[in-house]
Motif scaffolding. Structure first.
Motif, short mmCIF file in Angstrom:
data_model
loop_
_atom_site.label_atom_id
_atom_site.label_comp_id
_atom_site.label_asym_id
_atom_site.label_seq_id
_atom_site.Cartn_x
_atom_site.Cartn_y
_atom_site.Cartn_z
N ASN A 148 9.73 -35.82 -70.27
CA ASN A 148 9.53 -37.55 -70.10
C ASN A 148 11.60 -37.45 -69.62
O ASN A 148 11.99 -39.01 -69.53
N ASN A 149 11.98 -37.06 -70.92
CA ASN A 149 13.51 -37.16 -71.04
C ASN A 149 14.40 -36.79 -70.95
O ASN A 149 15.65 -37.78 -71.32
N TYR A 150 14.28 -35.46 -70.46
CA TYR A 150 15.61 -34.30 -70.11
C TYR A 150 14.65 -33.27 -69.18
O TYR A 150 13.55 -33.77 -68.51
N ASP A 151 15.92 -33.47 -68.25
CA ASP A 151 15.73 -32.30 -66.63
C ASP A 151 16.02 -31.06 -67.27
O ASP A 151 17.25 -30.69 -67.38
N LEU A 152 15.24 -30.00 -67.33
CA LEU A 152 15.53 -28.72 -67.64
C LEU A 152 15.56 -27.93 -66.66
O LEU A 152 16.11 -26.86 -66.71
N GLY A 153 15.80 -28.56 -65.20
CA GLY A 153 15.94 -27.53 -63.90
C GLY A 153 14.90 -27.25 -63.44
O GLY A 153 13.66 -26.90 -64.29
N ALA A 154 15.20 -26.08 -62.65
CA ALA A 154 13.79 -26.05 -61.69
C ALA A 154 13.20 -24.82 -62.45
O ALA A 154 11.63 -24.33 -61.74
N TRP A 155 13.49 -24.15 -63.53
CA TRP A 155 14.20 -22.73 -63.77
C TRP A 155 12.44 -23.28 -65.08
O TRP A 155 11.83 -21.90 -65.31
N ALA A 156 12.14 -24.12 -65.48
CA ALA A 156 11.14 -24.50 -66.56
C ALA A 156 10.39 -25.79 -66.39
O ALA A 156 11.27 -26.59 -66.62
N THR A 157 9.09 -25.24 -66.52
CA THR A 157 7.97 -26.71 -66.15
C THR A 157 7.35 -27.05 -67.39
O THR A 157 6.67 -25.72 -68.26
N ILE A 158 7.18 -27.45 -68.25
CA ILE A 158 6.05 -27.86 -69.16
C ILE A 158 5.14 -28.77 -68.57
O ILE A 158 5.39 -29.94 -67.80
N ASP A 159 4.02 -28.41 -69.31
CA ASP A 159 2.47 -28.95 -69.30
C ASP A 159 1.69 -29.61 -70.53
O ASP A 159 1.92 -28.62 -71.73
N ALA A 160 2.78 -30.48 -70.96
CA ALA A 160 2.44 -31.10 -72.40
C ALA A 160 0.69 -30.69 -72.71
O ALA A 160 0.63 -30.86 -73.47
N LYS A 161 -0.35 -30.90 -71.72
CA LYS A 161 -1.85 -31.26 -72.27
C LYS A 161 -1.82 -30.18 -72.55
O LYS A 161 -2.44 -29.79 -72.77
N LYS A 162 -1.63 -28.75 -71.60
CA LYS A 162 -2.50 -27.00 -71.62
C LYS A 162 -1.03 -27.28 -73.40
O LYS A 162 -1.04 -26.21 -73.53
N GLU A 163 0.21 -27.67 -73.28
CA GLU A 163 1.25 -27.03 -74.96
C GLU A 163 1.48 -25.78 -73.83
O GLU A 163 2.23 -25.27 -74.62
N THR A 164 2.34 -25.65 -73.09
CA THR A 164 2.81 -24.89 -72.57
C THR A 164 4.25 -25.11 -71.93
O THR A 164 4.09 -26.21 -70.93
N ILE A 165 4.90 -23.91 -71.54
CA ILE A 165 6.61 -24.06 -71.22
C ILE A 165 6.23 -23.08 -70.34
O ILE A 165 5.74 -21.98 -70.66
N THR A 166 7.04 -22.79 -68.67
CA THR A 166 6.62 -21.62 -68.26
C THR A 166 7.84 -21.50 -67.45
O THR A 166 8.60 -22.22 -66.72
N LEU A 167 8.55 -20.45 -68.23
CA LEU A 167 10.10 -19.88 -67.71
C LEU A 167 9.65 -19.51 -66.13
O LEU A 167 9.32 -18.49 -66.12
N ASP A 168 10.77 -20.04 -64.93
CA ASP A 168 9.96 -19.59 -63.77
C ASP A 168 11.78 -18.18 -63.51
O ASP A 168 12.30 -19.09 -63.58
N LEU A 169 11.32 -16.76 -63.88
CA LEU A 169 12.11 -15.95 -64.07
C LEU A 169 13.11 -16.12 -62.50
O LEU A 169 14.04 -15.24 -62.38
N ASP A 170 12.06 -16.10 -61.60
CA ASP A 170 13.65 -16.04 -60.24
C ASP A 170 14.27 -17.31 -59.98
O ASP A 170 15.42 -16.92 -59.82
N GLN A 171 13.46 -18.47 -60.19
CA GLN A 171 14.36 -19.73 -60.26
C GLN A 171 16.37 -19.06 -61.70
O GLN A 171 16.79 -19.79 -61.19
N LEU A 172 15.31 -18.73 -62.75
CA LEU A 172 16.01 -18.61 -63.90
C LEU A 172 17.52 -17.74 -63.52
O LEU A 172 18.80 -18.04 -63.48
N THR A 173 17.73 -16.98 -62.63
CA THR A 173 18.24 -15.84 -62.07
C THR A 173 18.49 -15.86 -60.56
O THR A 173 18.87 -14.87 -59.30
N LYS A 174 18.48 -17.33 -59.61
CA LYS A 174 18.40 -17.64 -58.82
C LYS A 174 20.24 -17.29 -58.42
O LYS A 174 20.41 -17.16 -57.31
#
Length: 201
Positions: free
Chosen positions: A145-171
């Motif tokens: 809610n307070n930081y923009d991590l960019g398109a390569w990191a997606t946070i799901d607070a309910k599931k307590e997960t962070i997904t690193l989109d590798l294609d976005q990371l090396t775009k």
């Protein structure tokens, strides 16, 4: 009276025709590729018509940590959370952020796995803010809610997960990455990597 046949004239015409014919034959031979040359040309054209060169990359924990951290440094925005990625018995995100104007260190311990798209998904196990243990869903929700991590990191607070989109990371580099296996206990880390080919036309 019949005109006398000029033997020298006809001999010259025949010789000239033979020279022209030989020249044409040699020219056709020189300008026509051999079967081997044609096969190699076709193979090269088929290769260069592809947009990417594909390979499989096997890494150890240190190599994957270094690779992810390199791309994190390239993608982290000014003023956002600064953190680094460490692989040990678990995947650890260590970083700093500002809370009430003070720099505060945090450590997020996660269990990594690959999602169905081959991206790295980090399941939060525990979070330490300074020396205080905090609920992972609360911390992840605060970060989302307070930081923009960019398109390569997606946070799901309910599931307590962070997904690193590798294609976005090396775009920025045009590289495509898809995880094939990620098992820290066996140090089995394999990824399919596609590098963009330069246009040779």
């Amino acid at each position: 009276m019949d005109k006398k046949v000029n033997g020298w004239k006809w001999a010259f015409i025949v010789l000239l025709g033979a020279i022209l014919g030989l020249t044409l034959f040699l020219w056709l031979k020189v300008t026509t590729p051999s079967q081997d040359q044609q096969a190699l040309t076709n193979k090269e054209q088929n290769t260069t018509s592809k947009k990417y060169a594909d390979l499989n990359v096997a890494m150890n924990k240190e190599q994957l940590s270094a690779a992810v951290n390199y791309y994190l440094q390239q993608n982290q925005k000014q003023g956002s959370i600064k953190y680094r990625f460490i692989l040990d018995n678990s995947a650890i995100l260590m970083g700093t952020t500002k809370i009430l104007g003070k720099n505060v260190s945090f450590t997020l311990y996660t269990q990594p796995k690959l999602d169905k798209e081959g991206n790295i998904q980090l399941k939060a196990r525990s979070v330490a803010i300074g020396s205080l243990n905090a609920p992972p869903n609360f911390v992840l929700g605060y970060i989302k809610n307070n930081y923009d991590l960019g398109a390569w990191a997606t946070i799901d607070a309910k599931k307590e997960t962070i997904t690193l989109d590798l294609d976005q990371l090396t775009k920025k580099q045009g590289i495509k990455i898809k995880g094939r296996s990620l098992d820290l206990s066996k140090n089995d880390l394999n990824f399919d990597v596609s590098f963009p080919l330069e246009n040779t036309n």
